[in-house]
Design a protein around this motif. Sequence first.
Motif, PDB file in Angstrom:
ATOM      1  N   ARG A1015      -9.240  -2.083  -6.090  1.00 31.38           N
ATOM      2  CA  ARG A1015      -8.386  -1.747  -4.938  1.00 31.38           C
ATOM      3  C   ARG A1015      -7.973  -2.983  -4.122  1.00 31.38           C
ATOM      4  NH1 ARG A1015      -6.340   2.771  -5.959  1.00 31.38           N
ATOM      5  NH2 ARG A1015      -7.681   4.474  -6.527  1.00 31.38           N
ATOM      6  N   ARG A1016      -7.782  -4.115  -4.792  1.00 32.75           N
ATOM      7  CA  ARG A1016      -7.422  -5.327  -4.039  1.00 32.75           C
ATOM      8  C   ARG A1016      -5.953  -5.297  -3.611  1.00 32.75           C
ATOM      9  NH1 ARG A1016     -11.461  -7.113  -1.658  1.00 32.75           N
ATOM     10  NH2 ARG A1016     -10.459  -9.097  -1.277  1.00 32.75           N
ATOM     11  N   TYR A1017      -5.116  -4.593  -4.375  1.00 33.01           N
ATOM     12  CA  TYR A1017      -3.709  -4.502  -3.950  1.00 33.01           C
ATOM     13  C   TYR A1017      -3.632  -3.840  -2.576  1.00 33.01           C
ATOM     14  CZ  TYR A1017      -1.970  -5.871  -8.568  1.00 33.01           C
ATOM     15  OH  TYR A1017      -1.670  -6.578  -9.715  1.00 33.01           O
ATOM     16  N   GLU A1018      -4.431  -2.739  -2.441  1.00 32.47           N
ATOM     17  CA  GLU A1018      -4.413  -2.052  -1.147  1.00 32.47           C
ATOM     18  C   GLU A1018      -4.968  -2.961  -0.054  1.00 32.47           C
ATOM     19  OE1 GLU A1018      -5.214  -0.732  -4.067  1.00 32.47           O
ATOM     20  OE2 GLU A1018      -5.533   1.430  -3.946  1.00 32.47           O
ATOM     21  N   PHE A1019      -6.067  -3.713  -0.420  1.00 35.19           N
ATOM     22  CA  PHE A1019      -6.679  -4.603   0.581  1.00 35.19           C
ATOM     23  C   PHE A1019      -5.657  -5.621   1.082  1.00 35.19           C
ATOM     24  CE2 PHE A1019      -8.424  -8.837   1.383  1.00 35.19           C
ATOM     25  CZ  PHE A1019      -9.271  -8.578   2.461  1.00 35.19           C
ATOM     26  N   TRP A1020      -4.984  -6.273   0.129  1.00 38.46           N
ATOM     27  CA  TRP A1020      -4.053  -7.344   0.539  1.00 38.46           C
ATOM     28  C   TRP A1020      -2.844  -6.772   1.267  1.00 38.46           C
ATOM     29  CZ3 TRP A1020      -5.294 -12.004   1.383  1.00 38.46           C
ATOM     30  CH2 TRP A1020      -6.344 -12.597   0.672  1.00 38.46           C
ATOM     31  N   SER A1021      -2.424  -5.591   0.833  1.00 33.70           N
ATOM     32  CA  SER A1021      -1.284  -4.976   1.501  1.00 33.70           C
ATOM     33  C   SER A1021      -1.623  -4.706   2.964  1.00 33.70           C
ATOM     34  CB  SER A1021      -0.941  -3.666   0.801  1.00 33.70           C
ATOM     35  OG  SER A1021       0.114  -3.049   1.474  1.00 33.70           O
ATOM     36  N   GLN A1022      -2.815  -4.160   3.172  1.00 34.62           N
ATOM     37  CA  GLN A1022      -3.232  -3.870   4.545  1.00 34.62           C
ATOM     38  C   GLN A1022      -3.421  -5.167   5.315  1.00 34.62           C
ATOM     39  OE1 GLN A1022      -6.526  -1.200   4.741  1.00 34.62           O
ATOM     40  NE2 GLN A1022      -6.891  -1.553   6.906  1.00 34.62           N
ATOM     41  N   ARG A1074       1.488   2.766  -4.845  1.00 35.14           N
ATOM     42  CA  ARG A1074       2.802   2.212  -4.510  1.00 35.14           C
ATOM     43  C   ARG A1074       3.275   2.704  -3.151  1.00 35.14           C
ATOM     44  NH1 ARG A1074       6.670   2.580  -9.813  1.00 35.14           N
ATOM     45  NH2 ARG A1074       5.417   1.359 -11.245  1.00 35.14           N
ATOM     46  N   LEU A1075       3.032   4.019  -2.922  1.00 32.06           N
ATOM     47  CA  LEU A1075       3.477   4.579  -1.645  1.00 32.06           C
ATOM     48  C   LEU A1075       2.732   3.907  -0.484  1.00 32.06           C
ATOM     49  CD1 LEU A1075       5.265   6.632  -0.267  1.00 32.06           C
ATOM     50  CD2 LEU A1075       3.452   8.327  -0.487  1.00 32.06           C
ATOM     51  N   LYS A1076       1.410   3.704  -0.686  1.00 38.57           N
ATOM     52  CA  LYS A1076       0.618   3.036   0.372  1.00 38.57           C
ATOM     53  C   LYS A1076       1.155   1.624   0.625  1.00 38.57           C
ATOM     54  CE  LYS A1076      -3.653   1.538   2.194  1.00 38.57           C
ATOM     55  NZ  LYS A1076      -3.093   0.400   2.833  1.00 38.57           N
ATOM     56  N   LEU A1077       1.422   0.891  -0.460  1.00 32.52           N
ATOM     57  CA  LEU A1077       1.940  -0.476  -0.308  1.00 32.52           C
ATOM     58  C   LEU A1077       3.276  -0.449   0.428  1.00 32.52           C
ATOM     59  CD1 LEU A1077       1.208  -2.306  -3.702  1.00 32.52           C
ATOM     60  CD2 LEU A1077      -0.289  -1.863  -1.803  1.00 32.52           C
ATOM     61  N   PHE A1078       4.116   0.510   0.050  1.00 33.04           N
ATOM     62  CA  PHE A1078       5.432   0.561   0.694  1.00 33.04           C
ATOM     63  C   PHE A1078       5.289   0.851   2.182  1.00 33.04           C
ATOM     64  CE2 PHE A1078       9.050   2.852   2.377  1.00 33.04           C
ATOM     65  CZ  PHE A1078      10.071   1.955   2.092  1.00 33.04           C
ATOM     66  N   MET A1079       4.420   1.798   2.521  1.00 32.27           N
ATOM     67  CA  MET A1079       4.265   2.168   3.941  1.00 32.27           C
ATOM     68  C   MET A1079       3.711   0.988   4.747  1.00 32.27           C
ATOM     69  SD  MET A1079       5.696   4.962   4.018  1.00 32.27           S
ATOM     70  CE  MET A1079       5.545   5.301   5.762  1.00 32.27           C
ATOM     71  N   ASP A1080       2.818   0.188   4.116  1.00 29.21           N
ATOM     72  CA  ASP A1080       2.308  -1.013   4.805  1.00 29.21           C
ATOM     73  C   ASP A1080       3.445  -1.992   5.090  1.00 29.21           C
ATOM     74  OD1 ASP A1080      -0.288  -0.247   5.029  1.00 29.21           O
ATOM     75  OD2 ASP A1080      -0.960  -1.184   3.164  1.00 29.21           O
ATOM     76  N   VAL A1081       4.308  -2.171   4.074  1.00 31.57           N
ATOM     77  CA  VAL A1081       5.450  -3.078   4.261  1.00 31.57           C
ATOM     78  C   VAL A1081       6.336  -2.566   5.393  1.00 31.57           C
ATOM     79  CG1 VAL A1081       7.552  -3.999   3.189  1.00 31.57           C
ATOM     80  CG2 VAL A1081       5.438  -3.872   1.870  1.00 31.57           C
ATOM     81  N   LEU A1082       6.553  -1.248   5.401  1.00 29.54           N
ATOM     82  CA  LEU A1082       7.404  -0.660   6.435  1.00 29.54           C
ATOM     83  C   LEU A1082       6.793  -0.890   7.823  1.00 29.54           C
ATOM     84  CD1 LEU A1082       9.951   1.128   6.878  1.00 29.54           C
ATOM     85  CD2 LEU A1082       8.438   3.101   6.864  1.00 29.54           C
ATOM     86  N   GLU A1083       5.480  -0.656   7.923  1.00 29.44           N
ATOM     87  CA  GLU A1083       4.800  -0.840   9.212  1.00 29.44           C
ATOM     88  C   GLU A1083       4.900  -2.290   9.670  1.00 29.44           C
ATOM     89  OE1 GLU A1083       3.115   1.256  11.386  1.00 29.44           O
ATOM     90  OE2 GLU A1083       4.236   2.710  10.210  1.00 29.44           O
ATOM     91  N   GLY A1084       4.652  -3.223   8.712  1.00 29.26           N
ATOM     92  CA  GLY A1084       4.701  -4.651   9.037  1.00 29.26           C
ATOM     93  C   GLY A1084       6.082  -5.067   9.521  1.00 29.26           C
ATOM     94  N   THR A1085       7.094  -4.608   8.780  1.00 30.07           N
ATOM     95  CA  THR A1085       8.476  -4.958   9.155  1.00 30.07           C
ATOM     96  C   THR A1085       8.783  -4.427  10.544  1.00 30.07           C
ATOM     97  OG1 THR A1085       8.970  -4.547   6.835  1.00 30.07           O
ATOM     98  CG2 THR A1085      10.833  -4.999   8.261  1.00 30.07           C
ATOM     99  N   LYS A1086       8.319  -3.205  10.778  1.00 30.80           N
ATOM    100  CA  LYS A1086       8.597  -2.576  12.074  1.00 30.80           C
ATOM    101  C   LYS A1086       7.937  -3.386  13.192  1.00 30.80           C
ATOM    102  CE  LYS A1086       7.724   1.872  14.301  1.00 30.80           C
ATOM    103  NZ  LYS A1086       7.073   3.163  14.069  1.00 30.80           N
ATOM    104  N   ALA A1087       6.671  -3.761  12.975  1.00 32.59           N
ATOM    105  CA  ALA A1087       5.943  -4.520  14.010  1.00 32.59           C
ATOM    106  C   ALA A1087       6.674  -5.816  14.339  1.00 32.59           C
ATOM    107  CB  ALA A1087       4.535  -4.828  13.526  1.00 32.59           C
ATOM    108  N   ALA A1088       7.170  -6.478  13.296  1.00 34.73           N
ATOM    109  CA  ALA A1088       7.818  -7.783  13.522  1.00 34.73           C
ATOM    110  C   ALA A1088       9.177  -7.623  14.195  1.00 34.73           C
ATOM    111  CB  ALA A1088       7.974  -8.515  12.200  1.00 34.73           C
ATOM    112  N   LEU A1089       9.918  -6.622  13.761  1.00 37.51           N
ATOM    113  CA  LEU A1089      11.292  -6.514  14.276  1.00 37.51           C
ATOM    114  C   LEU A1089      11.355  -5.830  15.640  1.00 37.51           C
ATOM    115  CD1 LEU A1089      13.320  -5.714  11.062  1.00 37.51           C
ATOM    116  CD2 LEU A1089      13.082  -7.877  12.231  1.00 37.51           C
ATOM    117  N   LEU A1090      10.233  -5.294  16.108  1.00 41.18           N
ATOM    118  CA  LEU A1090      10.253  -4.694  17.442  1.00 41.18           C
ATOM    119  C   LEU A1090       9.960  -5.733  18.523  1.00 41.18           C
ATOM    120  CD1 LEU A1090       8.665  -1.148  17.020  1.00 41.18           C
ATOM    121  CD2 LEU A1090      11.021  -1.897  16.831  1.00 41.18           C
TER     122      LEU A1090
END
Length: 1675
Positions: A1015-1022, A1074-1090
Amino acid sequence: ISSAADKLKANKDVAQPLKDFGLRISKLLGLDEQQSVQILQCYLQDDYRGTRNTLKTVLQDERQSQALLLKIADYYYEERVCLLRCVLLLLTYFQDERHPYRAEYATCVSKLEKDLVNNYQQQFEALFNAEAPTWETHGNLMTERQVSRWFTQCLREQALLLEVLFLYYAYFEMPPSDLLTFTRLFKEQGFGQRQTNRHLVDKSMDALVDRIGYFSCLILVEGMDIDFLHKCALEDRTEQHQLSNTPDINKEMDQMLLTFGDISHHGPVLLAWVLLRHTLQPVEAGPVVRRLGQTTLQLGVFQYLTDMLKALGNTDNNCTASTARMCIYGLLSFVVTSFEEDTLGSQQHLINAACEVLAAPSLAELFWESKPNVGLEMILDSAVGVFPHKTGPLLQLLTALLSDKSTAKRVYTFLDKMSFYTEVYKNKPNDVLSREDETLWRRLAPKLLYPLGAGQTNLRMPQGCYGQVCVGEQGYLVRWDYSYSSWTLFTCEIEMLLHVVSTADVLAHCERVKPILDLVHKIISTDWTVSDCLLPLTSRIYMLLQRLTSVINPPVDVIASCVNCLIVLATRQPAKVWSSLQHTGFLPFASVPLTTMAQTISAEGMKAGNYGNLLVLFEQPRGEYAVTVAFLRLVTTLVKGQVGSTQSKGLIPCVLLVLKEMLPSYHKWRYNTHGVREKIGCLILELVHAILNLSPEGESEGSTPSLQSLCIYSLANTEAGQAVVNIMGVGVDTINVVLAAQPSSGSCEGPGQVLIQTVKLAFSVTNNVIRLKPQSDTVSPLEQALTQHGGHGNNLIAVLAKYIYHKHDPALPRLAVQLLKRLASVAPMSVYACLGSDAAAIRDAFLTRLQSKTVDLRIKVTILEFLTVAVETQPGLIELFLNLETKDGSEGAKEFSLGEWSCLAVVLELLDCELQGQYWCPPLLQRAALAFLHALWQDRRDSALSVLRTKEKFWDNLTTPLFGTLPPPSETTEPCVLESCAFVMKIIGLEIYYVVSGQLEGSLKSALQRLSSQRRYEFWSQYVRELVCAACEGEDGGMRSLSESQMLISAWRTLLILSTSHSEVMQLKEDSVRLKLFMDVLEGTKAALLMPQSVACLRLGSMMATLLLVLLKQWKSVLVSAPALLPPLSLMLENVLQADQQLMERTKAKLFSALISALHIQGLNGGEITQLPQLLLCVCETVQDEAVALIDSTRHITQKSDAQEDSMETDTPRSVQKDQRDSVCVLALHLSKELCRADEDGEQWLQVMRKLPVLPSVLSALELSLRSKQNLYFTEAALHLLLTLARTPQGAAAVAGAGVIQSICLPLLSVYEGPANGATQAFSRKPLDAPCWPGVYRLCLSLMESLLKTLRYNFINEALDFVGVHQERILQCLSAVRTVQSLACLDEADHTVGFLLQLSSFCKEDVQVHQHTVTQQMKDVSVCSHTCFSFTVQHVHTCSTAKNGEALPQGSHPQRVLQPTSKEQPLSGEREEAESKALQAVQCSLLKILSKTLATLQHFTPDCCQILLDQSMDLAEYRTLFVLSFTTPAFDSDVAPSFGTLLATINVALSMLGEIEKKKEPAVSSEETQALKSLLMFSMENCFYVLISQAMRCLKDPAVLPRDKQRVKQELSSELSTLLTTLFRFFRRGSPSSPASGLLPSPQTKPTTTGAKVTQEGQEPFIQLVQAFVRHVQR
């Protein structure tokens, strides 16, 4: 020794040439053979500057081997000294609680303690008595010079041994017997001056001989333990002192010391012994004490002590010097306590000695805390006694007593509250009253103590003041009992000097003022808080500077003191000091304004100021440079303090003086004092270094050159640069020589250390100049000097590389390698070529440093960084370092393996998991190693990669960082750890990208498998998500490692993007993951662009947005079930639209694109339209802004192209908009189109359009774009939006109301007219979906059609206007169908006919107003329809015959068919398939055109039912459309359409339907087949309809001859009967019904064609119609 020689012979591990050479070393150095070989081996490992191969030739060549012998001798001597210095280090710190290794040092000292004194004493005696070597005993290499070298070493070791013994006895008590032994020993040797080989002493060795004397003297004084004696005397327990009960030893000492007195070193020993005897046995030792005391004073003991302490150096980090001062402090304190001061000789010498002693740390505090009237306190009292008659002694002492803030306060208070004022009178004054014995005076009147003007600061002694009088040689010395502040007195003294500055008294006054200035300097540099109280003094310094520098013979030392005070003030108040200095005329200045660099560099109109005159007229001729040193420090301080303020321009003349007059020539000046030249060089470079490190935003803007640009230009293009190059070219050997010549190798301030500092600054300065220098095509002189190839490896690159051999200061090799790194990346030269024959040796040295566990970590990191740069820019050098060996592999391919001196071996060792966490492999070094590997992968060094990939455990070790656990980003993580992980991700990414998945190494595959399973993909994504959030939340904490965070985020982004195409290899296949990774990316992008106000956050957001977009496009199937994507994306867009537009252009585009993708994937999520209004508003605002900007930039470009070449046009629009497929404007339009499509009823759109003038802006931009034929992508997108809007009645009304016809109709002409687009290019052969201008025209046709269909009569006038303007093109298009078979052409025809079909439904309506226009237009349309109809039928027939095996006519191959490259069998099948598909596409297009043409013609022919049933129909209303001919038309001749054409068309359609039915396995999918059938049926129906209608019109037309009518009846009766029979057969098999209503848009008022809606008993309605017609005809 013989046994050692035998053992060496027996040793088989040592090669014979080394044994032989060991014997030569043994002879030269007088060592045993085994030891000699060990020394040789150590030398080869540590210091040899060649390779193994060169060593062989060196040993064989006599001359070279002799040089090597001498180098080994030097190495041996240096190693001996280093060992002694190690012992010195242990003794320095073994009791220092602050030292990290105190405990270990203490253990070592306790082990050494027993034998240390005996061993070192014996060694000292052996060295002292050693016979000088000669060529007879030590071989013919022992020349005079070598003997001298041996003797210098002998003296140095003696001095070091004594230094060690002195430090030892400072900690441990010396037994009386040892004191006697040492006294005897030192007496015999004359305190170092009676050396056995004293005939060899030359001038250069004097310092070492003196040093031996100093330590001999100090050991004896320390051995007498005067400190303890003082303590015993004070407490009256003298019997406890170790020498109180040793009468025999004391007696022997007396006898020995009575013979002393001929050497200055005896002084302190005699003084200490006198004290000891006087304290312990005052009566018995009286005569001895008197005799020895006299001798002591004759030797000038206090002057000697001052000289000795100065020679031992200052006390910073110098334990020996501070210990010596402690020792002498005890001696002096006791002397002053025990004896009357006037018996001790000159007071000044005593004060000088006291000041030198007090320089040791903590002694000043000790002094202030000691009891009054004890020790040195008494010297202070006597100095106060003569103050202010003599200011010097007191101020000198107090300056020495300043060491920290507490002592500074004490000194200030002490001087602020003085209670005595001492004066000297030659004669008794009149205004005093005295006693008879003249011991007491009383003042009769008040007196001003200084002859200054009224209102000025002064001291006033009141009436009635008493003074004690002492009559001496000078006259009356009066000590007035008067309280005052010395600080006021000092102000008066300075005022006095200002008054007498032009008189003969100036020098006498300067002597009084200099100590005041030195005290002020020391006190404000120690404690700044006192500076406010000293304002009256410090404010007068400027005037003093001005006056003193302009006198005929300026007092240089006072001027230097003034400048030193200003330096301290400038550190805190630069602006104030600067503005005050402006008025003094001291600094250089410009008399004309500075404008250009050329004028500035030429120094035109610049004056050197008083300082410049002082330098040239006084300092240079005298060789003393106190003011220059102070000036350089002052300018440096001002530069550091002036950053960003406007005054930095005023500093330009100062800096220019330094760069033009000082830096190129300072080394040629005359110098009286050793070490000043190096100091000045160092200070000049410190100044330049400070300027180059100014932050750019602080630099001035505009045309005037800034300080930084002046420095860069000057160093790059003038002599100043050459001077810096010369400093760098000093070389490692010269530095070693200078260090070796220093008497104390451990000092921190010797000329060697200053030289090292200067060279380091030269490296740093050069590095910065190259970094900051503006790009230019010409090579500057500095770059030339740096990169030119010199012969025999003496060019600068080789010199720089050889600094790696330097040992004393790790920063020197590090900065040298850093500069090499810079040159390797920017200079157009081969470092490998510059190194010449030394390349391999230097490589070995670099790798030895990398492997060493004791070398400074930062050197290793810098070496790896240098190699990382070299991978890309220095192919030759990197091959040398990779050192790969080749051998032929199994299949003839070359195989590579690591050579013995390969850097890869070292790097792999650094990455070894088992070694990680060891002290020699910290994270920083690991990061550098990974950066190097990443550079190899990025540069695709296949030879190196092939070796690395197959190394055992390589992939396991490499991926280890990805399996580590990192603390959450909110806590502190070493930034280099993030970088390490980033490099690992990048390497894995590149490997997966380069190598075919099947050929990946097994260990890498298993590592990737573990990444997935653990589960390292999830770890790094988070982690990356949290990292982005942390960076955005904590502006302070998060931003510290921003660049490292960005690097990790970027690497993770690359890895994820790669996973979309290589999911199998990367084991990233689970949808949930994949869905978890995508949602992490979405959250990260949102945090930065806000965070729209933070540029750093927006940049992070932009990086994340790219990833978000890629994942949206690639993982569509996964994201269907994701939570709603529109709300977060809309929120981001809103925020980004508020941020800086220039910066966020790309991010906006990415977000628009993401929103479009999200709409495609999720739609509006089941009608949930909560965020639609706000989103629409945002998008429309953008569309409007972008459209306006596009209008500006298009106009600008158009004007520019219209204007002349050399126009003076400078006005640019807000920002030049680029029309690209993915520009913000185009994407915003596409998004608004998608939103419009999602908004079913169009309500939201209407609300937005009421608020914003979107449509007018878009239409204006559209009009301009069409006119100028620019902005193709924008035009297409805008038309698509309008087309979508036109679906709903409200939307269509809005579009029409906004003036769409004005914006499109006339401007559209320029799209297909004009020089570049004549008739030949009218129909492009581009692929249909590529954006092109003909495509724009087609879209306009569709828009007109759509608007007409939706708005009907409300749009008819505009539609007719459109036809009127573009009828030529319409005709041209319809007639082109016969000659051009490209899909683009057919597509345009299709659009044209579609538009005409809509228009045709209005032909019969009674449009009163436009009666003439409509009729005219319809005639044209009718003609077009005929033409098109005829060609279409022909083509359909042609295609069908071709399908049945006949040849296609020339040119009818559609363009998309790829021509086969060879005639082989396997390709022919593919070719046939491609051709058949292309044929089908053309056929489909033609059928569409045909069906629409026929549907259009229905409107120009009478209604079937009406004409069959209505007898009184007006036939004149309709024209005859078909010629009375029933033969199948010839397809090559240009004949008019006839009844035969219609019949032929029905026949062809029927036969095609038959073909489709016959095929068992359809060539195309069932949907396409169905569509084709429907098209054919629809065409057939319309054919029948038109045929019947036209036939009836013909039969009813009185103008037609009865014979012809009869012929029509016969022909149609037989033809239609045959057709009906075929049709019945066909329908019995089952066939599709007419798609009339489904396939083509039909106008609402269209009559029911052929009664298709009314089905009877399973029979097709149009067949019944045909039957009815046949019956009618046969009647």
